[in-house]
Design a protein around this motif. Structure first.
Motif: not given
Length: 169
Positions: A41-67
């Protein structure tokens, strides 16, 4: 390229596991790989946060676009119960009136305390672009089953609900 990736992963994992991961996930040089090891459970929560934070990082730095596209997904197969890590007591994942999944009914009826977290419920969430927008469940309609869940599994005082049990659920 495969050899370099295998050598790096083999430093963390044994050769068989590393080879299987490379094949299963088609891992190549310069891929980013996040591994989470620990309590599920803890690992799933942490990995979920990493996934969301990394996506936001990519969008903020112009490496990905929000769909602009709306993507819906139904989330099913929730566990019926989980163990509270602080108290060690069983708790409902959704709520105490959620019915067990029909495929798990036999396991539910015969479950030992340590196996209750493996029982799936009939709960569901509707997610839009990564955000929960709705959810629900099939409820327990059997008086004895509901009493069993409240009293024997969750150990929740429910004397104030006796009038509901006497008329059926």
């Amino acid at each position: 390229q495969y050899k370099d990736v295998l050598e790096r992963l083999t430093k963390l994992l044994n050769n068989d596991v590393a080879s299987e991961m490379i094949a299963k996930f088609d891992i190549e040089e310069n891929d980013l790989l996040f591994l989470g090891i620990g309590d599920k459970q803890e690992t799933q929560k942490i990995m979920g946060r990493i996934r969301c934070d990394y996506q936001a990082f990519l969008i903020d730095n112009g490496k990905a676009r929000k769909s602009a596209e709306n993507k819906f997904v139904w989330i099913v197969d929730f566990s019926m119960f989980e163990k509270n890590p602080e108290t060690g007591k069983m708790e409902s994942v959704h709520h105490p009136f959620t019915a067990p999944h029909p495929d798990d009914m036999e396991d539910f009826v015969n479950a030992k305390a340590e196996n209750l977290i493996k029982i799936l419920s009939q709960a569901y969430d509707l997610v839009l672009n990564g955000q929960e927008v709705g959810g629900g469940c099939m409820r327990i309609h059997d008086r004895d089953m509901q009493h069993f869940v409240l009293e024997q599994i969750l150990k929740i005082p429910h004397e104030h609900l006796v009038h509901l049990f006497s008329g059926g659920l």
